[in-house]
Motif scaffolding. Structure first.
Motif, PDB file in Angstrom:
ATOM      1  N   LEU A   1       0.835  -1.195   0.000  1.00 19.65           N
ATOM      2  CA  LEU A   1       0.000   0.000   0.000  1.00 19.65           C
ATOM      3  C   LEU A   1       0.872   1.248   0.000  1.00 19.65           C
ATOM      4  O   LEU A   1       2.004   1.239   0.480  1.00 19.65           O
ATOM      5  CB  LEU A   1      -0.884   0.025   1.245  1.00 19.65           C
TER       6      LEU A   1
ATOM      7  N   ASP B   1      -1.786   5.529   2.584  1.00 24.43           N
ATOM      8  CA  ASP B   1      -2.842   4.575   2.915  1.00 24.43           C
ATOM      9  C   ASP B   1      -2.531   3.830   4.218  1.00 24.43           C
ATOM     10  O   ASP B   1      -3.426   3.572   5.028  1.00 24.43           O
ATOM     11  CB  ASP B   1      -3.029   3.575   1.773  1.00 24.43           C
TER      12      ASP B   1
ATOM     13  N   THR C   1      -5.613  -3.302   0.074  1.00 25.18           N
ATOM     14  CA  THR C   1      -6.632  -2.346  -0.334  1.00 25.18           C
ATOM     15  C   THR C   1      -8.020  -2.777   0.137  1.00 25.18           C
ATOM     16  O   THR C   1      -8.827  -1.950   0.582  1.00 25.18           O
ATOM     17  CB  THR C   1      -6.633  -2.202  -1.863  1.00 25.18           C
TER      18      THR C   1
ATOM     19  N   LEU D   1      -8.475  -1.945   3.791  1.00 30.26           N
ATOM     20  CA  LEU D   1      -8.626  -0.502   3.981  1.00 30.26           C
ATOM     21  C   LEU D   1     -10.044  -0.063   3.591  1.00 30.26           C
ATOM     22  O   LEU D   1     -10.653   0.748   4.274  1.00 30.26           O
ATOM     23  CB  LEU D   1      -7.586   0.235   3.154  1.00 30.26           C
ATOM     24  N   LYS D   2     -10.570  -0.612   2.500  1.00 34.06           N
ATOM     25  CA  LYS D   2     -11.925  -0.286   2.082  1.00 34.06           C
ATOM     26  C   LYS D   2     -12.938  -0.730   3.144  1.00 34.06           C
ATOM     27  O   LYS D   2     -13.882   0.018   3.481  1.00 34.06           O
ATOM     28  CB  LYS D   2     -12.240  -0.946   0.748  1.00 34.06           C
TER      29      LYS D   2
ATOM     30  N   ASN E   1     -12.749   1.641   6.100  1.00 35.22           N
ATOM     31  CA  ASN E   1     -13.376   2.937   5.819  1.00 35.22           C
ATOM     32  C   ASN E   1     -14.897   2.827   5.800  1.00 35.22           C
ATOM     33  O   ASN E   1     -15.604   3.733   6.259  1.00 35.22           O
ATOM     34  CB  ASN E   1     -12.872   3.497   4.488  1.00 35.22           C
TER      35      ASN E   1
END
Length: 412
Positions: A351, A355, A402, A405-406, A409
């Motif tokens: 990342l 990030d 990723t 992280l999505k 969030n």
């Protein structure tokens, strides 16, 4: 014969040339005044006026260096490969093989010196050679900056002004004591200098005169540079006869990757009884089984796993990066046995720093992570991420991807 008109044209051409020629850059007056203001500190440290003047004459700042805090510009970020590359890129097989072959040759060339170092300090010759390889490619890589310019610039507009102010003064002291010539005092962007890259403060703590010429010359004397690296490791706690790590295979039923932190330690025998298996079926002695070790999984549950000893963390004091230690430790092993990691690295991507910082901030907000917000996916970040994955019902792999992280969030 040249006519008057031709003469006039020539004169106008010369005038025009001077008119458009760029004016020489004006000296940076504020920087020059700052450098001059450091003379009393240098004098107090024992630096002669002649050395101070010779080292700082015409000195200009280098505002292209990373890690500066320049007014009106966003803070620059230090491009350290140890913290932005995935293991497969940093511990690249082709590089390791090349360096191991050359290291074996140097081991023969400097055998007498290395044997003396190993006898005196207890640090294996291959560990010292591997540090030399990682820092300057066995001296074949010339550090690109003027050390005095780097240290002065960092002291003037760097993010750690006080630290570099002291390093600048000590660098002048090194010059004054004639351990190295100014022309040979090249450095990295962070001011580390010499074949094994010491900051000036580290030079005064650890450098030794191993070749007996009266100078601690870590720039052109291989014996001095390698013995100094060994001395630094010993000062940081190196234990004679202790390996840096053991590659292992996790239990067949999987492993709790959140245990991959320095605080979780067990005797190696206990790890093996829990299902870990030494790579290549290696049989360990009773003394090795009794050694305390912690679990390291640089790619979470992907890629190789290691049981790391205290000496692993001693090497990490030389450069605070798991990948750096893996490079040095593995290269040292390759010089002795020629074997790559048994488990290959995965194809995971890294990342962006921003990030990882966002991930660390969210983990901090949730009370799961309590270390620095630095954008580096180290042991503590990976373990905290694994704890978050457990609480969120996600696949627990302790790897900052990723998709995680999505999910993080989306759940805020």
């Amino acid at each position: 014969m040249i006519s008057g008109r031709q003469i006039l044209i020539c004169v106008l051409c010369v005038v025009a040339t001077f008119a458009v020629a760029p004016a020489p850059a004006a000296p940076d007056a504020r920087f020059s005044a700052f450098v001059a203001s450091l003379w009393p500190e240098a004098q107090q440290a024992g630096v002669s006026r002649a050395t101070f003047d010779a080292a700082t004459k015409g000195l200009e700042p280098n505002y292209r260096l990373p890690d500066l805090a320049l007014p009106g510009r966003p803070p620059s970020v230090a491009p350290q490969a140890e913290f932005v590359q995935v293991p497969a890129d940093y511990v690249r097989e082709a590089s390791i093989a090349r360096l191991a072959e050359h290291g074996q040759s140097l081991r023969q060339q400097y055998r007498a010196v290395l044997d003396r170092i190993e006898q005196q300090y207890g640090v294996p010759s291959t560990i010292i050679l591997a540090i030399w390889a990682r820092e300057t490619d066995y001296g074949r890589y010339t550090l690109p900056y003027n050390a005095i310019q780097v240290l002065a610039t960092q002291a003037y507009v760097g993010k750690r002004k006080d630290q570099f102010r002291n390093e600048f003064i000590l660098a002048l002291k090194i010059l004054d004591e004639e351990h190295v010539k100014l022309a040979d005092m090249t450095a990295s962007w962070a001011g580390a200098t010499g074949l094994t890259q010491f900051l000036p403060s580290e030079f005064y703590k650890y450098a030794v005169d191993f070749d007996g010429d009266g100078k601690r010359n870590i720039w052109t004397s291989v014996p001095d540079a390698l013995a100094s690296a060994a001395q630094q490791l010993v000062a940081k706690g190196w234990q004679r006869g202790l390996r840096w790590a053991y590659e292992v295979h996790p239990p067949k039923g999987g492993v709790d990757c959140t245990e991959g932190v320095p605080d979780v330690t067990r005797p190696i025998g206990d790890w093996l009884r829990a299902g870990f298996v030494p790579a290549r079926g290696e049989e360990l002695s009773a003394a090795e089984l009794a050694q305390t070790a912690s679990l390291l999984q640089p790619e979470g549950v992907y890629g190789p796993s290691f049981l790391t000893t205290q000496n692993y963390f001693v090497i990490k004091e030389y450069n605070f990066s798991d990948l750096y230690v893996l490079f040095v430790g593995h290269l040292s092993d390759r010089m002795m046995n020629g074997q790559p990691f048994e488990t290959p690295w995965s194809a995971n991507s890294q990342l962006r720093t921003a990030d990882v910082e966002a991930m660390q901030r969210e983990l901090t907000r949730r009370g799961i992570y309590k270390d620095k917000i630095d954008g580096k996916a180290g042991m503590l970040t990976r373990a905290a991420l694994g704890r978050y994955q457990k609480s969120a019902g996600l696949t627990v792999d302790c790897w900052p991807s990723t998709s995680v992280l999505k999910a993080m969030n989306a759940s805020r």
